[in-house]
Structure formats: structure tokens, C-alpha cells
Write a protein that holds these residues in place. Structure first.
Motif, mmCIF file in Angstrom:
data_model
loop_
_atom_site.group_PDB
_atom_site.id
_atom_site.type_symbol
_atom_site.label_atom_id
_atom_site.label_comp_id
_atom_site.label_asym_id
_atom_site.label_seq_id
_atom_site.Cartn_x
_atom_site.Cartn_y
_atom_site.Cartn_z
ATOM 1 N N GLY A 119 0.803 -1.216 0.000
ATOM 2 C CA GLY A 119 0.000 0.000 0.000
ATOM 3 C C GLY A 119 0.834 1.263 0.000
ATOM 4 N N GLY A 120 2.147 1.122 0.115
ATOM 5 C CA GLY A 120 3.060 2.254 0.036
ATOM 6 C C GLY A 120 3.004 3.205 1.222
ATOM 7 N N PRO A 121 3.523 4.412 1.033
ATOM 8 C CA PRO A 121 3.605 5.391 2.122
ATOM 9 C C PRO A 121 2.247 5.768 2.713
ATOM 10 N N MET A 122 1.210 5.772 1.884
ATOM 11 C CA MET A 122 -0.117 6.121 2.408
ATOM 12 C C MET A 122 -0.615 5.051 3.379
ATOM 13 N N ALA A 123 -0.369 3.791 3.078
ATOM 14 C CA ALA A 123 -0.767 2.716 3.985
ATOM 15 C C ALA A 123 0.019 2.805 5.289
ATOM 16 N N ALA A 124 1.296 3.164 5.192
ATOM 17 C CA ALA A 124 2.118 3.327 6.399
ATOM 18 C C ALA A 124 1.586 4.476 7.249
ATOM 19 N N THR A 125 1.206 5.570 6.601
ATOM 20 C CA THR A 125 0.671 6.727 7.326
ATOM 21 C C THR A 125 -0.660 6.390 7.975
ATOM 22 N N ARG A 126 -1.526 5.672 7.259
ATOM 23 C CA ARG A 126 -2.814 5.252 7.834
ATOM 24 C C ARG A 126 -2.605 4.338 9.036
ATOM 25 N N ALA A 127 -1.673 3.389 8.919
ATOM 26 C CA ALA A 127 -1.392 2.467 10.016
ATOM 27 C C ALA A 127 -0.890 3.237 11.238
ATOM 28 N N ALA A 128 -0.022 4.207 11.015
ATOM 29 C CA ALA A 128 0.510 5.016 12.114
ATOM 30 C C ALA A 128 -0.601 5.815 12.784
ATOM 31 N N ALA A 129 -1.487 6.407 11.982
ATOM 32 C CA ALA A 129 -2.603 7.183 12.535
ATOM 33 C C ALA A 129 -3.528 6.291 13.350
ATOM 34 N N GLU A 130 -3.829 5.101 12.830
ATOM 35 C CA GLU A 130 -4.668 4.147 13.566
ATOM 36 C C GLU A 130 -3.991 3.708 14.852
ATOM 37 N N LEU A 131 -2.690 3.508 14.783
ATOM 38 C CA LEU A 131 -1.931 3.080 15.953
ATOM 39 C C LEU A 131 -2.062 4.109 17.082
ATOM 40 N N LEU A 132 -1.882 5.363 16.758
ATOM 41 C CA LEU A 132 -2.030 6.417 17.766
ATOM 42 C C LEU A 132 -3.476 6.499 18.260
ATOM 43 N N ALA A 133 -4.423 6.473 17.339
ATOM 44 C CA ALA A 133 -5.832 6.587 17.718
ATOM 45 C C ALA A 133 -6.254 5.427 18.617
#
Length: 106
Positions: free
Chosen positions: A85-99
Motif C-alpha cells: 500500500g506504500g507510504p499512504m498505507a504506512a501513514t494510515r497504520a501510524a494514525a490508527e496506531l495512535l488513535a
């Protein structure tokens, strides 16, 4: 497919074709604060909420989540991994992780 428990703050991320479960434990958060030179959890969260983060910050968050999830990957391994999923998938995963770590699942 790895079993992800959102009630434990877990998030999945696929690296080099292998799915990993990420989680921010207290130790992982402390490591993240130190790595990103933040004085508090609040300032750390604000850094990401205000989109004031860099690719290096994103990698540090994902690495902390990987370690909190029980995976001993190095920063170099993560830096060279192919993220599904590339950088966007990494960013989404990070956001979900914090949330999920501070708000819980929706």
C-alpha cells in the motif's frame, strides 16, 4: 493473516509480504518519546495530529509499534522494506496506531 485486536490498540501492517501486528506499549511509547526528543505524550500526539511529522517521525512510530507488537526489526530493515500500500498505507497504520492507543477502536 495475523489476528489484530483493536481493543488492545493493535494495527496490522504488511512489510515485504508478511503481516505484522503493531502495538504501542508503555515501553514503546517511552522509546518513541526519546527517539523523537519529545518531553511528553501530549506533545508527541500533537506532533502527529497537526501533520507536523516527517518521514523519519513516521518510521520511528512504526518501529516503536513493531517493537511493542513483539517484533525485533531494525530501523534499517524497516527503511528498506516494501510496505504493502506504500507510504499512504504506512501513514494510515501510524494514525490508527495512535488513535487506538489513546482513543480506542471506533
Amino acid at each position: 493473516m495475523a489476528a489484530v485486536n483493536p481493543y488492545r490498540g493493535e494495527v496490522a501492517l504488511t512489510l515485504d509480504g508478511r503481516e505484522y501486528v503493531l502495538r504501542l506499549t508503555l515501553g514503546a511509547l517511552a522509546e518513541l518519546e526519546e527517539t523523537l526528543a519529545e518531553d511528553s505524550l501530549i506533545s508527541l500526539i500533537q506532533r502527529f495530529e497537526t501533520n507536523g511529522f516527517s518521514a523519519r517521525d513516521l518510521m520511528a512510530l512504526l518501529l516503536a509499534g513493531l517493537r511493542g507488537g513483539g517484533h525485533d526489526l531494525s530501523a534499517e530493515t524497516l527503511a528498506h522494506a516494501t510496505i504493502e500500500g506504500g507510504p499512504m498505507a504506512a501513514t494510515r497504520a501510524a494514525a490508527e496506531l495512535l488513535a487506538r492507543s489513546f482513543v480506542g477502536p471506533k
